[in-house]
Enzyme design. Structure first.
Site, PDB file in Angstrom:
ATOM      1  N   HIS A 198      -3.892  -5.123  -0.583  1.00 19.36           N
ATOM      2  CA  HIS A 198      -3.473  -5.716   0.765  1.00 19.36           C
ATOM      3  C   HIS A 198      -3.664  -7.453   0.780  1.00 19.36           C
ATOM      4  CE1 HIS A 198      -3.369  -1.975   3.367  1.00 19.36           C
ATOM      5  NE2 HIS A 198      -4.197  -1.588   2.540  1.00 19.36           N
TER       6      HIS A 198
ATOM      7  N   CYS B 195       0.785  -1.186   0.021  1.00 17.98           N
ATOM      8  CA  CYS B 195      -0.027   0.026   0.035  1.00 17.98           C
ATOM      9  C   CYS B 195       0.843   1.233   0.082  1.00 17.98           C
ATOM     10  CB  CYS B 195      -0.916  -0.191   1.259  1.00 17.98           C
ATOM     11  SG  CYS B 195      -2.385   1.082   1.125  1.00 17.98           S
TER      12      CYS B 195
ATOM     13  N   GLU C 213      -2.660  -9.394   2.885  1.00 17.86           N
ATOM     14  CA  GLU C 213      -2.969  -9.997   4.101  1.00 17.86           C
ATOM     15  C   GLU C 213      -4.636  -9.978   4.176  1.00 17.86           C
ATOM     16  OE1 GLU C 213      -1.875  -6.994   3.672  1.00 17.86           O
ATOM     17  OE2 GLU C 213      -2.525  -5.416   5.090  1.00 17.86           O
TER      18      GLU C 213
END
Lengths: 266, 208
Positions: free
Chosen positions: B188, B77, B190
């Protein structure tokens, strides 16, 4: 193309998922982490944990439930219910939430929106609005829909966005738990008024209700609970339905599919 | 060992949790010197580009040494945007200047056509969007054309020769970049379920 998001809400009380009609008559629907895992397999885009009784009982959201869910899934996770100040938001985020939903507290102290956005970024701050039709406008209710205010939902959504909210979670109290469809008029009124994404909630009963809220209602995301809880594969079937109706959604990963085929072939 | 740099750019818990799930050993370095022992570095980031100012000259020197040793680094990001020259979000705060280009607000191009109502594009760009694979990549190995990942951002990096995956939201921007052992993702991983875990695992494999 950006997909329309399908969000599963886990209404949690005392560590169990419950779902009520018009916020009353709660019934037990299962273990939050187990449900979240199933939704992840079925392709849910996001999960919201809502501590439904927290505001009434002045309890903060259960950190243990958040941790248990966050351990199982690698998806955006939002936590709402009973977040009265920065310390509650911090507890939820430390337990594993990516976003916090604030409702009653945001209306009582709007500067909380700005301070949370400054600390965690706007993407972490969702302002939840519970609205009810009254005459020709949408009035805001607080304290889990139990207490009316004189505030207008569209006007408040605009202010919340100006103050730094990253998304609006908009629930129709009239439709919540009724399975009669989302309030598309309410959703469109708010969605067209703010520059941030709007998550529609309350009233999902059939797949076509989702088509309606993404087209007529101009929603960016739609949230539901019981429609997913009681039917296996509901998320996958819903997304296929939306795809067939021209709504952009995240279908099962192409790479996962080829892996699945490979495993089948072996 | 993976060094996850905590420079105050938001919550690292979910990145840490995903890496642990994949079996990685993760530490949070206290000082730039700690990076010398790291097999790989992750520069995370949520929020404003200006926060990267916390990565001062000492951190930058240590990170450059790591890169010069051909050790892997992943920016996520804002951490990816920081690899570029600069961002419109925080004029006067240069990035690492490893990749050429300026990160720009998504809205400017989007609002140019004056769209309103259902077709208007909202900023930030929040949600799942698809990856268009633009060239062979170790970072996106095993990711299929059109796979979707989770974004939440208002500024984006330009598509340059370093772009390995592009995404369209009004404009087309760089969703994933790669130069040598250095990778970056605007989304993202994750939070991107199985596709995201695969990408993080590709990075971990590059480290070992």
């Amino acid at each position: 193309m950006l997909s329309k998001r399908i969000i599963a809400c886990l209404d949690v009380r005392d560590g169990s998922v419950v779902k009520g009609v018009n916020f009353e008559g709660l019934q037990n629907a299962g273990d939050p982490a187990t449900l979240a895992q199933r939704y992840n397999r079925e392709g849910i885009d996001e999960v919201v944990i809502l501590d439904v009784t927290a505001t009434i009982e002045k309890r903060k959201a259960l950190a243990e439930t958040i941790q248990a869910v966050a351990r199982e899934i690698f998806l955006p996770l939002c936590v709402g219910g009973g977040i009265r100040g920065e310390e509650h938001a911090e507890a939820a985020i430390e337990a594993g939430a990516d976003k916090v939903g604030i409702n009653t507290a945001a209306l009582a102290q709007p500067e909380l929106i700005t301070s949370l956005a400054a600390r965690y970024g706007s993407q972490a701050v969702i302002v939840a609005i519970d609205a009810k039709r009254e005459a020709d406008r949408f009035k805001i209710y607080v304290r889990s829909g139990q207490q009316g205010t004189d505030r207008d939902a569209v006007e408040w959504a605009r202010e919340a966005a100006d103050r730094g909210a990253g998304e609006i979670l908009l629930t129709s109290i009239d439709r919540d738990g009724t399975k009669q469809g989302f309030d598309c008029e309410l959703t469109a009124a708010v969605s067209s008024a703010v520059p941030i994404p709007v998550i529609a909630s309350g009233g999902a009963g059939t797949f076509s209700h989702f088509v309606d809220v993404f087209t007529e209602g101009q929603a960016d995301a739609a949230l539901a609970a019981s429609i997913f809880h009681y039917a296996e594969h509901a998320v996958e079937d819903l997304k296929e339905h939306l795809h067939a109706h021209g709504i952009p959604v995240r279908l099962h990963s192409a790479s996962q599919e080829s892996e699945g085929r490979r495993q089948k072939a072996e | 060992m993976i060094a996850l740099i905590d420079y105050g750019a938001g919550n690292l818990a979910s990145v840490r949790k995903a890496l642990a799930h994949l079996g990685a050993t993760v530490t949070t370095p206290d000082a730039p010197a700690d990076l010398a022992s790291a097999g790989g570095i992750i520069v995370p980031g949520v929020g404003n580009f200006g926060v990267t100012a916390a990565l001062g000259p000492d951190w930058q020197t240590a990170i450059r040494s790591h890169i010069d040793l051909q050790r892997p680094l992943l920016g996520i990001c804002v951490g990816m945007q920081w690899l570029f020259d600069e961002s419109e979000e925080a004029p006067g705060h240069p990035g690492l200047e490893l990749l050429a280009g300026t990160c720009r607000l998504l809205a400017e191009e989007n609002s140019a056509d004056g769209r309103t109502g259902p077709t208007r594009l909202k900023v930030p760009h929040v949600g799942w969007n698809s990856l268009h694979l633009t060239k062979p990549s170790w970072l996106l190995d095993g990711v299929a054309e059109g796979d979707q990942v989770y974004f939440t951002h208002s500024f984006a990096a330009p598509v340059t020769a370093d772009c390995v995956g592009a995404t369209q939201y009004g404009i087309v921007f760089a969703a994933a970049v790669e130069r040598g052992h250095v990778g970056g993702v605007q989304f993202h991983p994750e939070k991107s379920s199985d596709v995201g875990l695969r990408i993080l695992n590709n990075f971990l494999r590059r480290v070992s």
